[in-house]
Design an enzyme around this catalytic site. Structure first.
Site, PDB file in Angstrom:
ATOM      1  N   GLU A  31       0.849  -1.201   0.000  1.00 27.63           N
ATOM      2  CA  GLU A  31       0.000   0.000   0.000  1.00 27.63           C
ATOM      3  C   GLU A  31       0.879   1.244   0.000  1.00 27.63           C
ATOM      4  O   GLU A  31       2.011   1.216   0.492  1.00 27.63           O
ATOM      5  CB  GLU A  31      -0.902  -0.034   1.239  1.00 27.63           C
ATOM      6  CG  GLU A  31      -1.835   1.173   1.338  1.00 27.63           C
ATOM      7  CD  GLU A  31      -2.983   0.962   2.321  1.00 27.63           C
ATOM      8  OE1 GLU A  31      -2.929   0.010   3.121  1.00 27.63           O
ATOM      9  OE2 GLU A  31      -3.932   1.768   2.281  1.00 27.63           O
TER      10      GLU A  31
ATOM     11  N   ASN B  85     -12.355  -1.675  -1.182  1.00 26.28           N
ATOM     12  CA  ASN B  85     -11.624  -2.189  -0.020  1.00 26.28           C
ATOM     13  C   ASN B  85     -12.353  -1.739   1.237  1.00 26.28           C
ATOM     14  O   ASN B  85     -12.717  -0.556   1.362  1.00 26.28           O
ATOM     15  CB  ASN B  85     -10.199  -1.615   0.002  1.00 26.28           C
ATOM     16  CG  ASN B  85      -9.481  -1.916   1.304  1.00 26.28           C
ATOM     17  OD1 ASN B  85      -9.083  -3.049   1.553  1.00 26.28           O
ATOM     18  ND2 ASN B  85      -9.350  -0.909   2.173  1.00 26.28           N
ATOM     19  N   GLU B  86     -12.575  -2.636   2.150  1.00 22.56           N
ATOM     20  CA  GLU B  86     -13.222  -2.301   3.426  1.00 22.56           C
ATOM     21  C   GLU B  86     -14.352  -1.298   3.206  1.00 22.56           C
ATOM     22  O   GLU B  86     -14.378  -0.204   3.790  1.00 22.56           O
ATOM     23  CB  GLU B  86     -12.184  -1.799   4.446  1.00 22.56           C
ATOM     24  CG  GLU B  86     -11.162  -2.883   4.745  1.00 22.56           C
ATOM     25  CD  GLU B  86     -10.293  -2.655   5.980  1.00 22.56           C
ATOM     26  OE1 GLU B  86     -10.314  -1.560   6.554  1.00 22.56           O
ATOM     27  OE2 GLU B  86      -9.594  -3.622   6.368  1.00 22.56           O
TER      28      GLU B  86
ATOM     29  N   TYR C 264      -7.027  -8.907  11.466  1.00 15.51           N
ATOM     30  CA  TYR C 264      -5.715  -8.579  12.030  1.00 15.51           C
ATOM     31  C   TYR C 264      -5.588  -9.134  13.445  1.00 15.51           C
ATOM     32  O   TYR C 264      -6.558  -9.161  14.203  1.00 15.51           O
ATOM     33  CB  TYR C 264      -5.523  -7.053  12.067  1.00 15.51           C
ATOM     34  CG  TYR C 264      -5.206  -6.471  10.690  1.00 15.51           C
ATOM     35  CD1 TYR C 264      -3.923  -6.555  10.178  1.00 15.51           C
ATOM     36  CD2 TYR C 264      -6.192  -5.867   9.917  1.00 15.51           C
ATOM     37  CE1 TYR C 264      -3.611  -6.039   8.920  1.00 15.51           C
ATOM     38  CE2 TYR C 264      -5.894  -5.346   8.660  1.00 15.51           C
ATOM     39  CZ  TYR C 264      -4.598  -5.434   8.172  1.00 15.51           C
ATOM     40  OH  TYR C 264      -4.285  -4.933   6.935  1.00 15.51           O
TER      41      TYR C 264
ATOM     42  N   GLU D 234      -6.231  -9.241   3.540  1.00 16.46           N
ATOM     43  CA  GLU D 234      -5.437  -8.533   4.561  1.00 16.46           C
ATOM     44  C   GLU D 234      -5.456  -9.375   5.827  1.00 16.46           C
ATOM     45  O   GLU D 234      -6.525  -9.657   6.374  1.00 16.46           O
ATOM     46  CB  GLU D 234      -5.999  -7.137   4.859  1.00 16.46           C
ATOM     47  CG  GLU D 234      -5.699  -6.149   3.753  1.00 16.46           C
ATOM     48  CD  GLU D 234      -6.104  -4.715   4.075  1.00 16.46           C
ATOM     49  OE1 GLU D 234      -6.071  -4.332   5.268  1.00 16.46           O
ATOM     50  OE2 GLU D 234      -6.468  -3.999   3.135  1.00 16.46           O
TER      51      GLU D 234
ATOM     52  N   GLN E 170       1.914  -5.995   5.698  1.00 13.95           N
ATOM     53  CA  GLN E 170       2.191  -5.698   4.305  1.00 13.95           C
ATOM     54  C   GLN E 170       3.643  -6.075   4.015  1.00 13.95           C
ATOM     55  O   GLN E 170       4.402  -6.289   4.945  1.00 13.95           O
ATOM     56  CB  GLN E 170       1.960  -4.237   4.022  1.00 13.95           C
ATOM     57  CG  GLN E 170       0.515  -3.798   4.265  1.00 13.95           C
ATOM     58  CD  GLN E 170       0.219  -2.391   3.768  1.00 13.95           C
ATOM     59  OE1 GLN E 170       1.038  -1.756   3.113  1.00 13.95           O
ATOM     60  NE2 GLN E 170      -0.960  -1.895   4.108  1.00 13.95           N
TER      61      GLN E 170
HETATM   62  O1  AHR Z   1      -3.136  -2.580   6.104  1.00 14.67           O
HETATM   63  C1  AHR Z   1      -3.442  -1.356   6.696  1.00 14.67           C
HETATM   64  C2  AHR Z   1      -4.904  -0.997   6.558  1.00 14.67           C
HETATM   65  O2  AHR Z   1      -5.686  -1.897   7.256  1.00 14.67           O
HETATM   66  C3  AHR Z   1      -5.480  -1.036   5.169  1.00 14.67           C
HETATM   67  O3  AHR Z   1      -5.240   0.120   4.448  1.00 14.67           O
HETATM   68  C4  AHR Z   1      -6.938  -1.188   5.427  1.00 14.67           C
HETATM   69  O4  AHR Z   1      -7.606  -1.861   4.389  1.00 14.67           O
HETATM   70  C5  AHR Z   1      -6.999  -1.935   6.746  1.00 14.67           C
HETATM   71  O5  AHR Z   1      -7.843  -1.345   7.641  1.00 14.67           O
END
Ligand code: AHR
Length: 508
Positions: free
Chosen positions: A29, A176-177, A252, A308, A357
């Site tokens: 990103e 995205n999201e 995450y 992600e 990432q």
């Molecule tokens: O990876 C960091 C961020 O996490 C990304 O930009 C977003 O899609 C997610 O919330």
């Protein structure tokens, strides 16, 4: 300390679905030092580069067989207007990267630079299109610009910018999201938009696009359900007739949660277990999203793309909070290992995954020193390296006989042993993680169905739970593992505490 013993049965001749190499995908990103400084140093840099792209990073990622790269975001994708990133660099407009540090982005890394990077990496591009603040026309023209071969307006513009041949772009993200930074949409609204945008993400020439609709945030099963309900005819034999071919999922791992992510290093044993308990939640999340998808698509034709995933700790002290720069320890390595085990187990549904990432951001494979440019391979990188033989191999079920060691973590239970396996031709690879901070465990691999002619084991561990690598200390690295002996049922493998072990088998 006496090790407990667990038996793991593997039928080497009973192969399951293929583990797509794309579950070993990556994500870059425009965020902090991922693109700028990580991949891109510019042509004038003293760091060896080709057309501005760092060659040491490229070589390291080629060594782990990077299969695809998602770009340009993340949240940045829904702010990104691709026409700002083409043509002479000095003429490219600037913009504010409002999500990540509120810094000015000069667009010097754009479409041509990204495609050149993918070519150097030998990776398939996964372009994340802007639904949140873009237009249908903008997305449609981007696909045409990238993939059309004749003299169409966008193909002609690409040629003006120096690229004659169309590129191949197999993967395309629709937003995205969308539930958050991608527009704060309701899922019903997004499902309609995804169908609309997808209509104009066309297959030009022989380029076939696999379209991935922005999916759920961790346990938002309603989001997945609504996207699945939005298909008209999942029985249609040709999946290209569907608006999109996959839905995504983001998850995450943190120590306690968004309000208390925890430090990347210097954590105690409690934080070790909290984080690993949270990491192993991926199994429940994938299973439940899969169950929702199975109701609508029992033949598992629609893909689940975990585009992600990874650890998200507090940023390193003294660094820009918007740049998400964090160290990467043995704990991150085990977080990666348990996610990959889950993706292997769910190979029929999980067709792609992208750790967040690749360089200098969140759970990175590679860290680069902003002052000297020195490159560091993280413990997570080494898990990807050790697992390379799983790419496109046939999955094998690993069934534990009896109880696996379990630890109570704030009223929840963490199984401290994780495993997966695959086979290709006359070889197999078994991956084993011991998540226990202190206790070793012995695993008897009860290997059935084929004869094992030889084996080689590799271990990734260190004395400290937060052991990590820096430009001057690179000790967290795979080593040959001597702790494997013959056993009447197959092999006996000693797993040290907090360790990741792979056992490669040659089969008759
Ligand atoms: O990876 C960091 C961020 O996490 C990304 O930009 C977003 O899609 C997610 O919330």
């Amino acid at each position: 300390m006496t090790a407990s013993t667990v038996t793991a049965v593997i039928d080497l001749d009973l192969t399951g679905p293929t583990i797509s190499r794309h579950v070993y995908g990556h994500f870059a990103e425009h965020l902090g030092r991922c693109v700028y400084g990580g991949f891109w140093v510019g042509e004038g840099s003293a760091i060896p580069n080709e057309g501005g792209i760092r060659l040491d990073v490229v070589e390291a990622l080629r060594r782990i067989g990077i299969p695809n790269l998602r770009w340009p975001g993340g949240c940045f994708a829904d702010d990104y207007h691709w026409r700002d990133g083409i043509g002479p660099r000095e003429l490219r407009p600037r913009m504010v990267n409002s999500h990540w540090g509120d810094v000015v982005e000069d667009n010097s890394f754009g479409t041509h630079e990204f495609m050149a990077l993918c070519e150097l990496l030998g990776a398939d591009p996964y372009v994340s299109g802007n639904v949140g603040s873009g237009s249908v026309r903008e997305m449609s023209e981007w696909v045409e610009y990238l993939t059309r071969g004749d003299d169409s307006p966008m193909a002609a513009l690409r040629r003006e910018n120096g690229r004659d041949e169309p590129w191949r772009v197999p993967f395309w993200g629709l937003g995205n999201e969308a539930w958050g930074c991608g527009g704060n949409l309701r899922v019903e609204q997004f499902a309609s938009l995804a169908r609309q945008y997808a209509t104009y993400v066309r297959d030009h020439g022989d380029n076939t696009v696999y379209r991935i609709a922005a999916g759920a945030n961790s346990d938002d099963y309603h989001w997945t359900e609504t996207l699945m309900r939005s298909f008209d005819d999942l029985a249609a034999p040709d999946s290209r007739a569907w608006p999109f071919q996959a839905v995504s999922l983001h998850y995450y791992t943190m120590t306690r949660g968004w309000s208390s992510k925890g430090a990347a290093t210097g954590f105690d044993e409690e934080e070790w277990y909290l984080a690993l308990r949270n990491a192993t939640r991926i199994e429940e999340l994938v299973s439940r999203h899969e169950a929702v998808m199975d109701r609508w698509d029992p033949q598992r034709k629609v893909g689940l793309v975990v585009d992600e995933w990874g650890t998200w700790w507090d940023v390193e002290p003294g660094t820009n909070p918007g740049f998400l720069y964090q160290q990467n320890t043995l704990r991150d390595a085990l977080v990666a290992a348990v996610h990959l085990d889950t993706f292997h187990r769910h190979a029929a549904r999980v067709v792609m995954a992208n750790i967040a990432q690749t360089v200098n951001v969140l759970q990175a494979m590679i860290l680069t020193d902003p002052e000297t440019g020195a490159l560091v391979l993280t413990p997570s990188y080494h898990v990807f390296a050790m697992n390379r033989a799983h790419h496109d191999a046939a999955s094998l079920a690993v069934t534990f006989k009896g109880d696996v060691p379990v630890r109570e973590v704030v009223g929840d239970h963490l199984a401290t042993l994780s495993a997966s396996a695959s086979t290709r031709g006359d070889t197999a690879l078994v991956s084993l993680s011991n998540l226990d901070a202190r206790r070793p465990v012995t695993v008897v691999l009860d290997l059935r169905g084929r004869d094992v002619t030889s084996h080689r084991a590799t271990v990734l561990t260190a004395d400290a739970l937060d052991a990590h690598n820096t430009p001057s200390t690179t000790g967290v690295a795979p080593r040959e593992h001597a702790g494997v002996t013959d056993h009447p049922r197959g092999l006996e493998v000693e797993l040290p505490p907090h360790a990741y072990v792979t056992v490669a088998l040659d089969l008759a």
